[in-house]
Design an enzyme around this catalytic site. Structure first.
Site, PDB file in Angstrom:
ATOM      1  CG  HIS A 163       0.216   3.904  10.112  1.00 56.06           C
ATOM      2  ND1 HIS A 163       0.435   4.924   9.200  1.00 56.06           N
ATOM      3  CD2 HIS A 163      -0.265   2.867   9.391  1.00 56.06           C
ATOM      4  CE1 HIS A 163       0.103   4.510   7.987  1.00 56.06           C
ATOM      5  NE2 HIS A 163      -0.317   3.262   8.071  1.00 56.06           N
ATOM      6  CD  GLU A 172      -3.250   0.885   1.978  1.00 50.55           C
ATOM      7  OE1 GLU A 172      -3.165   0.096   2.927  1.00 50.55           O
ATOM      8  OE2 GLU A 172      -4.256   1.601   1.759  1.00 50.55           O
TER       9      GLU A 172
HETATM   10 FE1  FEO Z   1      -2.278  -0.748   4.617  1.00 49.27          FE
HETATM   11 FE2  FEO Z   1      -0.736   1.770   6.370  1.00 49.27          FE
HETATM   12  O1  FEO Z   1      -1.270   0.782   4.859  1.00 49.27           O
END
Ligand code: FEO
Length: 388
Positions: A222, A80
């Site tokens: 993240h 992604e």
């Molecule tokens: Fe599935 Fe943080 O991307």
């Protein structure tokens, strides 16, 4: 910009996206970060990259430690674009670096996005040596794309978990014990609910593999790195992935002239009076992604809409569409709403709740025009009778 030391010769070299407020439909009220990690070993290794507009920030943090051109190995845990979007920039600087990704899904995804390259596929259980350290790959398909994998370094007891255990939380702090823990856990719950909830079975399968690993740190892509509160996030994931809340209620609705609003408030009061903690969400004032964390831990969901042009209100339809995609299941649900004529919305809402896999615990509640005090009392009594 500076790299942040994670452990001796391991650095966070990601980027902070303070201003993002919409992450493919998820309202990111506290922004986010894109975590990339640099390991200085015999083979200089970069684990994941960042969203393309942040490539310069990542390169400047890498340059704080080593010229980016010296990177030998790139691990792409996830295709992604928030994690591999800067791969072409790094590739241009490091034409001889070896790129590892999951096979075949990672290879297929990277090729589709960036064209043909020498992507080396790895599978679950494979490992590589980068010098003093080993990197082991654990496949976590559908958490939350087919290509997802995580990378474990046994010598350092670090799991580079990519999306798993992440939080959309922009901060100057890099570790769980530096930031406000309740805020971090709140964002981790919101992240789980909106991104991972529909893959609970896959979480539990990945769990079995991860349970065997000795862990000192979990470094997601993240938010902050978990090093002092691992039991808190691991226990939370175990609970959330079970997807079987035993209490709690949410009442979600939109209203035209306050009749459905009055019904919603009566229903919320009834839950509360039965000792069931309830939250009320008017969709005019709440984004659906902000409601999901409470859904994650609520047994009951009541959804209300008046009728507009023979339909439910578009705000309610949008919420239910989002909800169906998240597949929460294992909930008790009912529909309510007021109407002037026709009154199709309430049945439509009930059908959507059924389509979500919920058990309808109370027949749809329909009120013509404005609820009287007696009708509100009847609604209250019916809810109490159902949930007590
Ligand atoms: Fe599935 Fe943080 O991307």
């Amino acid at each position: 910009m500076k790299a942040a030391k994670v452990k001796e010769n391991i650095y966070w070299v990601g980027a902070v996206d303070w201003n993002v407020r919409n992450f493919h439909g998820y309202r990111t009220g506290r922004g986010t970060t894109y975590g990339a990690y640099l390991i200085m070993d015999e083979k200089i290794t970069l684990i994941d990259t960042v969203k393309a507009p942040f490539a310069e920030e990542m390169l400047s943090r890498i340059s704080d430690i080593v010229p980016p051109e010296k990177i030998d190995v790139i691990i792409t845990n996830h295709v992604e674009m928030d994690h591999s979007g800067s791969l072409p920039v790094v590739r241009k600087l490091c034409p001889n670096a070896v790129i590892y990704t999951s096979g075949p899904a990672g290879v297929k995804g990277l090729t589709a996005h960036f064209g043909t390259d020498e992507y080396l596929p790895v599978k679950n259980g494979d490992s590589i040596s980068i010098g003093k350290r080993t990197l082991q790959f654990v496949s976590t398909p559908m958490l939350h794309w087919p290509d997802n994998m995580v990378t474990y370094c046994p010598e350092e007891k670090i799991l580079f978990s990519n999306d798993a255990f992440g939080q959309h939380f922009a901060s100057t702090e890099r570790f769980d014990d530096e930031a406000c823990l309740s805020t971090v856990l709140e964002e981790a719950k919101k992240y789980y609910g909106n991104i991972i909830m529909c893959y609970g079975k896959q979480v539990q399968a990945a769990w079995k593999v991860l349970e065997g690993l000795e862990l000192e740190m979990i470094a997601p892509s993240h938010g902050v790195i978990w090093r002092s509160h691992l039991p808190a996030i691991l226990d939370a994931y175990a609970q959330w992935s079970g997807n079987e809340p035993d209490t709690g209620a949410i009442v979600v609705y939109d209203s035209m002239w306050n009749s459905t609003d009055r019904m919603a408030k009566t229903i919320t009061e009834a839950f509360g009076d039965c000792g069931i903690p309830a939250k009320l969400y008017d969709l005019k004032n709440n984004h659906y992604s902000d409601i999901v964390p409470d859904l994650l831990t609520s047994k009951y969901i009541a959804v209300g809409s008046p009728t507009l042009n023979n339909q439910m209100l578009p705000s309610v339809a949008s919420f239910l569409c989002y909800l169906k995609g998240l597949s929460p299941k294992n909930r008790e649900a009912f529909a309510f709403g007021s109407y002037g004529w026709g009154g199709q919305s309430i049945e439509l809402v009930e059908k959507e709740l059924e389509a979500c896999g919920f058990h309808i615990c109370l027949d749809k509640i329909r009120i013509n025009y404005i609820p009287t005090e007696e009708q509100l009392q009847e609604i209250y009594d019916n809810v109490v009778k159902t949930v007590r």
